[in-house]
Design an enzyme around this catalytic site. Structure first.
Site, PDB file in Angstrom:
ATOM      1  N   HIS A 102      42.694 -59.037  11.595  1.00 25.01           N
ATOM      2  CA  HIS A 102      42.641 -60.481  11.331  1.00 25.01           C
ATOM      3  C   HIS A 102      42.317 -60.689   9.858  1.00 25.01           C
ATOM      4  O   HIS A 102      41.544 -59.944   9.274  1.00 25.01           O
ATOM      5  CB  HIS A 102      41.562 -61.149  12.193  1.00 25.01           C
ATOM      6  CG  HIS A 102      41.749 -62.631  12.323  1.00 25.01           C
ATOM      7  ND1 HIS A 102      42.568 -63.195  13.282  1.00 25.01           N
ATOM      8  CD2 HIS A 102      41.242 -63.664  11.621  1.00 25.01           C
ATOM      9  CE1 HIS A 102      42.550 -64.512  13.164  1.00 25.01           C
ATOM     10  NE2 HIS A 102      41.754 -64.831  12.159  1.00 25.01           N
TER      11      HIS A 102
ATOM     12  N   ASP B 153      37.096 -72.529  19.879  1.00 26.90           N
ATOM     13  CA  ASP B 153      37.701 -72.259  18.561  1.00 26.90           C
ATOM     14  C   ASP B 153      38.957 -73.107  18.370  1.00 26.90           C
ATOM     15  O   ASP B 153      39.223 -73.598  17.272  1.00 26.90           O
ATOM     16  CB  ASP B 153      38.033 -70.770  18.385  1.00 26.90           C
ATOM     17  CG  ASP B 153      38.523 -70.481  16.963  1.00 26.90           C
ATOM     18  OD1 ASP B 153      37.807 -70.853  16.017  1.00 26.90           O
ATOM     19  OD2 ASP B 153      39.621 -69.945  16.799  1.00 26.90           O
TER      20      ASP B 153
ATOM     21  N   ARG C  20      37.839 -78.435  11.715  1.00 32.49           N
ATOM     22  CA  ARG C  20      37.388 -77.966  10.391  1.00 32.49           C
ATOM     23  C   ARG C  20      38.498 -78.088   9.364  1.00 32.49           C
ATOM     24  O   ARG C  20      38.252 -78.381   8.190  1.00 32.49           O
ATOM     25  CB  ARG C  20      36.933 -76.494  10.488  1.00 32.49           C
ATOM     26  CG  ARG C  20      35.594 -76.343  11.201  1.00 32.49           C
ATOM     27  CD  ARG C  20      35.306 -74.874  11.512  1.00 32.49           C
ATOM     28  NE  ARG C  20      35.386 -74.016  10.357  1.00 32.49           N
ATOM     29  CZ  ARG C  20      35.952 -72.797  10.357  1.00 32.49           C
ATOM     30  NH1 ARG C  20      36.494 -72.293  11.448  1.00 32.49           N
ATOM     31  NH2 ARG C  20      35.963 -72.084   9.262  1.00 32.49           N
TER      32      ARG C  20
ATOM     33  N   SER D 174      34.410 -68.096  14.298  1.00 31.91           N
ATOM     34  CA  SER D 174      35.793 -68.413  14.656  1.00 31.91           C
ATOM     35  C   SER D 174      36.599 -67.126  14.859  1.00 31.91           C
ATOM     36  O   SER D 174      37.276 -66.943  15.876  1.00 31.91           O
ATOM     37  CB  SER D 174      36.421 -69.264  13.536  1.00 31.91           C
ATOM     38  OG  SER D 174      37.812 -69.335  13.654  1.00 31.91           O
TER      39      SER D 174
ATOM     40  N   LYS E 217      37.495 -65.206  18.749  1.00 31.82           N
ATOM     41  CA  LYS E 217      38.901 -64.982  19.130  1.00 31.82           C
ATOM     42  C   LYS E 217      39.160 -63.501  19.390  1.00 31.82           C
ATOM     43  O   LYS E 217      39.792 -63.120  20.347  1.00 31.82           O
ATOM     44  CB  LYS E 217      39.835 -65.383  17.971  1.00 31.82           C
ATOM     45  CG  LYS E 217      40.231 -66.825  17.945  1.00 31.82           C
ATOM     46  CD  LYS E 217      41.440 -67.050  17.052  1.00 31.82           C
ATOM     47  CE  LYS E 217      41.167 -66.963  15.575  1.00 31.82           C
ATOM     48  NZ  LYS E 217      40.389 -68.033  15.005  1.00 31.82           N
TER      49      LYS E 217
HETATM   50  N1  URA Z   1      40.669 -67.537  10.238  1.00 33.20           N
HETATM   51  C1  URA Z   1      40.121 -67.954  11.419  1.00 33.20           C
HETATM   52  O1  URA Z   1      40.577 -67.563  12.503  1.00 33.20           O
HETATM   53  N2  URA Z   1      39.069 -68.769  11.370  1.00 33.20           N
HETATM   54  C2  URA Z   1      38.534 -69.207  10.224  1.00 33.20           C
HETATM   55  O2  URA Z   1      37.571 -69.937  10.266  1.00 33.20           O
HETATM   56  C3  URA Z   1      39.110 -68.781   9.002  1.00 33.20           C
HETATM   57  C4  URA Z   1      40.187 -67.938   9.034  1.00 33.20           C
END
Ligand code: URA
Length: 439
Positions: A82, A161, A168, A183, A187
């Site tokens: 990620h 999320d 956000r 966040s 996930k």
């Molecule tokens: N990627 C995400 O999944 N969440 C964030 O807050 C920032 C980048």
């Protein structure tokens, strides 16, 4: 308990209890706490931060706001990657099939465009027919069949999320270490991968503007992830200039497809370097190599074999996309509203400011200003020169496509302003600054 007291406690800089965070997040997901109170709380967190204990509680509560995927019956090492977000940041589209070609299973849960940064889901949805909202069963079946599957947060999986992420995005509360940590890790824990490679970006186009803040974010995620039992390697990478030669939804998919197809543009070299370094860490976490040098070799060989390209096309089909149509659109799927940026000066391009490009791209239609805005598949930019390249005044340096003529008119001066020039060649960029790990 009242949401307003929790907001005021955070505004005063107090550490919230798990119960307070649970009240807020649970109420938000259930619909009993409105957006405006959660926005105010997120802004208080933005300014006041969170302790490691609060961050861990928030992550855990977000994770358990929905169901957690059970992938225990999927064979093969489960490793995901990620990114904390950037401009032209499209490595996932190459990494997932590349890891799958190595025998790693990548259950990838991604997000949409956030702030000035692009989103993997928006890019994938630029492929005609491609679905990013998969049921748990579909996700697992595709993961087993293709070696990777790409989905978004749903009403069932990390709903907290899904809601907070888009809130956000439009309330100026993205650039917060605890909110980003919670966040991403909620996930990643929900999708069921046991190991994770993080691309933590710093620079003008990242949410962390300097290497120190980038390292703090990396440390926060690595430590929180370790406490959750995850093996994590984070790479701190440069995001001062857009990655690769394309910024835009279909444009970025096209660039990735070309890289998978062995047609790597000279200006995609930075994209490939970051991608291969991340892939090497996935190979190590997946037990496919013992060190980075060996891992790099097997990743390069896998890419050259053409297998990742085949898996990418197989995945398009599995997720409802039209492969023939996709292939027929390569090189032509562009908005009709087009303009060119020419070099304002001679010498060398010394920098292309990723933040300015990211904001201009949102205006062109690549991202959103409101959470319910549609994105354009065909808007974006193509760089014909990047930093380090010599230019003569008037040379064509960027192709620009806007969702409509007005968006183009507004973006052009901003894009021109993002390009900086110098009389001599600038020093080469350091793409990978360091590794932060907690294995
Ligand atoms: N990627 C995400 O999944 N969440 C964030 O807050 C920032 C980048």
């Amino acid at each position: 308990m009242r949401a307003v007291d929790i907001i005021m406690n955070k505004r005063a800089g107090k550490a919230l209890t798990r119960e307070e965070i649970e009240f807020l997040i649970g109420g938000y997901v259930a619909g009993s706490i409105p957006d405006y109170q959660v926005s105010a709380w997120a802004m208080a967190v933005f300014f006041r931060g969170m302790t490691p204990l609060e961050t861990a509680a928030l992550t855990d509560l977000m994770l358990h706001s929905g169901e957690v995927m059970d992938l225990s019956d999927v064979s093969g090492p489960l490793v995901d990657k990620h990114s904390t977000g950037g401009v032209g940041d499209k490595t996932s589209l190459i990494l997932a099939p590349l890891a799958a070609a190595l025998g790693i299973r990548d259950p990838m849960m991604s997000g949409r465009a956030l702030g000035h940064t692009g989103g993997t889901l928006d890019k994938l949805e630029a492929i005609p027919g491609y679905r990013t909202s998969l049921t748990k069963e579909e996700f697992k079946n595709i993961l087993i069949k293709d070696g990777f599957a790409m989905t978004g947060q749903t009403k069932e999986i990390v709903p907290a999320d899904r809601l907070l992420y888009s809130l956000r995005d439009v309330t100026g509360t993205v650039e917060s270490i605890p909110l980003i940590t919670a966040s991403i890790l909620s996930k990643k824990a929900a999708e069921g991968a046991g190991a994770l490679v993080l691309d933590v970006k710093y620079g003008s186009g990242a949410f962390m503007k300097n290497a120190d803040d980038g390292e703090k974010l990396a440390r926060s995620m690595v430590d929180t992830g370790k406490a959750m039992g995850k093996k994590i390697i984070a790479l701190l990478t440069d995001m001062d200039e857009p990655l690769g030669n394309m910024v835009g939804n279909f444009l970025e998919v096209e660039e990735c497809y070309n890289c998978l197809d062995g047609k790597i543009d000279r200006l995609s070299a930075d994209l490939m370097e970051v991608t291969l370094e991340l892939a090497a860490r996935m190979a190590i976490l997946g037990g496919k190599a013992k060190d980075t040098a060996e891992a790099r070799k097997i990743c390069e060989a896998a890419l050259a074999s053409g297998k990742p390209k085949e898996l990418f096309l197989a995945n398009i089909k599995s997720q409802g996309g039209d492969v023939e149509k996709f292939l027929s659109l390569l090189g032509t799927y562009r908005s009709p509203h087009h303009a060119e940026i020419k070099a304002a000066s001679g010498g060398y391009i010394s920098r292309i400011d990723a933040w300015k490009i990211g904001h201009a791209a949102v205006g062109l239609g690549v991202g959103r200003n409101r959470s319910d805005d549609p994105v354009s598949p065909t808007a974006g930019l193509q760089f014909l020169r990047k930093s380090g390249d010599p230019v003569k005044k008037g040379d064509m340096i960027i192709n620009v496509w806007g969702k409509d003529p007005a968006s183009l008119d507004e973006a052009l001066p901003r894009i021109a302003e993002a390009v900086e020039y110098s009389p001599s060649a600038p020093p080469p960029r350091t793409l990978i600054l360091k590794e932060v790990t907690a294995i």
